[in-house]
Design a protein around this motif. Sequence first.
Motif, mmCIF file in Angstrom:
data_model
loop_
_atom_site.group_PDB
_atom_site.id
_atom_site.type_symbol
_atom_site.label_atom_id
_atom_site.label_comp_id
_atom_site.label_asym_id
_atom_site.label_seq_id
_atom_site.Cartn_x
_atom_site.Cartn_y
_atom_site.Cartn_z
ATOM 1 N N THR A 21 0.827 -1.209 0.000
ATOM 2 C CA THR A 21 0.000 0.000 0.000
ATOM 3 C C THR A 21 0.861 1.258 0.000
ATOM 4 N N VAL A 22 1.996 1.179 0.673
ATOM 5 C CA VAL A 22 2.901 2.335 0.790
ATOM 6 C C VAL A 22 4.305 1.905 0.366
ATOM 7 N N LYS A 23 4.386 1.295 -0.804
ATOM 8 C CA LYS A 23 5.669 0.721 -1.217
ATOM 9 C C LYS A 23 6.736 1.784 -1.452
ATOM 10 N N GLN A 24 6.337 3.059 -1.542
ATOM 11 C CA GLN A 24 7.318 4.134 -1.701
ATOM 12 C C GLN A 24 8.132 4.368 -0.434
ATOM 13 N N LEU A 74 -3.283 -2.313 -1.008
ATOM 14 C CA LEU A 74 -3.690 -1.521 -2.165
ATOM 15 C C LEU A 74 -2.561 -1.436 -3.184
ATOM 16 N N PHE A 75 -2.874 -1.802 -4.413
ATOM 17 C CA PHE A 75 -1.973 -1.568 -5.542
ATOM 18 C C PHE A 75 -2.567 -0.376 -6.289
ATOM 19 N N ASN A 76 -1.936 0.782 -6.185
ATOM 20 C CA ASN A 76 -2.566 1.969 -6.722
ATOM 21 C C ASN A 76 -1.500 3.005 -7.066
ATOM 22 N N ALA A 131 2.271 7.628 -5.815
ATOM 23 C CA ALA A 131 2.872 8.906 -6.231
ATOM 24 C C ALA A 131 2.822 9.945 -5.114
ATOM 25 N N ARG A 132 2.104 9.655 -4.045
ATOM 26 C CA ARG A 132 1.964 10.598 -2.931
ATOM 27 C C ARG A 132 2.972 10.303 -1.821
ATOM 28 N N ASP A 133 3.031 11.178 -0.847
ATOM 29 C CA ASP A 133 3.863 10.946 0.318
ATOM 30 C C ASP A 133 3.355 9.713 1.074
ATOM 31 N N GLY A 134 4.245 8.771 1.304
ATOM 32 C CA GLY A 134 3.827 7.507 1.897
ATOM 33 C C GLY A 134 3.272 7.633 3.298
ATOM 34 N N ARG A 135 3.810 8.560 4.077
ATOM 35 C CA ARG A 135 3.306 8.740 5.443
ATOM 36 C C ARG A 135 1.871 9.265 5.426
ATOM 37 N N GLU A 136 1.595 10.166 4.487
ATOM 38 C CA GLU A 136 0.233 10.680 4.363
ATOM 39 C C GLU A 136 -0.730 9.567 3.949
#
Length: 278
Positions: free
Chosen positions: A14-17, A251-253, A258-263
Amino acid sequence: MSTALERFSINQMTVKQLSMPELVEACVALEIGNVGLWREPVQSYGVEATAKLVRDAGLTVTTLCRGGFFTAIDPEERARALADNRRAVDEAATLGTDTLVLVSGGLPPGSKDLHGARERIADALAELGPYAERHGVRLAIEPLHPMYASDRCVVSTLTQALDLAERFPAHQVGVTVDTYHIWWDDTAPEQIARAGAGGRIHTFQLADWTTPLPEGVLNGRGQIGDGSIDMREWKGYVEAAGYTGPIEVELFNEELWARDGREVLAETAQRFVRNVIS
C-alpha cells in the motif's frame, strides 16, 4: 495502540514508496502495530535485518507475500518454484509470521488446461505443506479475480481455493479472503462460512473496487471507501465465521504510490476506522 486500530494491519504494498525503516517509523508514530510484508523489499533490506527492525519496534508481521506460482509444466521450472517457496517459508519463519500468502500461478505458455494447472498446484502443496508446518508457517491460498486467471492465478473463487486447501490439514493450508477479488461472487459468503468452520481463514485483506479500472488493471485497487464494496458487510462475514485476527489493507494503486507515503498510511488508517470499524 488505539483500540480502533488494534486489528488494522498495513500491507507494505500500500505504501511501497516507503523504505523499510521509513515504514516501521511511520507505523510506530501512528500507533499501528501490525504490518504485512513483501518478499522483494524484505530481501533487499535483508531478512534478518528486517526481522530485527520490526521486532525492536514492537510490530507484529501479520503475513508475508508472496509464495506460489506452482503451475509450470517443465520439471526444472517446477523444481525452481518449489525451492523458492521453501525459501519463502524460511523467510516467513524468520520474520515471525505464521502466514505465507500464495498466488498460485496462471496458465503456462500455450496451455489452455485449467484443470491440469490446478492439479499441479495441489501437487506442490503436498510437498510444501509439511515443510511449512515444520517451520510453524501456514499456507494461505489467495483466489484472485477471474480477470487474472490466464496469467497470474487459475484459482479464481473461494470455492476453488477451499477445494484445494481441504485436501490438506487446516494447520498447513487455508485461504486468504480478499474483498477486491471476491466481492462480486454471491457464493463467497457461504464459502467464508465453510472456511471458518474448517479453521481455514488464515488472513483477511481489504481493497476497494473502483471504476474505470486503469490500463493493465493490476494496480487498480481503490482506497477503502472509494468504491463499490461494503467493507463492514465483509468484515461481518468473516467474523461470523469465527475470524478474529488482523485485517490487512493491501492496495496496488499508482496514484497512492505517487503521494507521500506517510500521508497515505495515515489516510488508510483513518479510512479503515471510518469504513470498517465505526
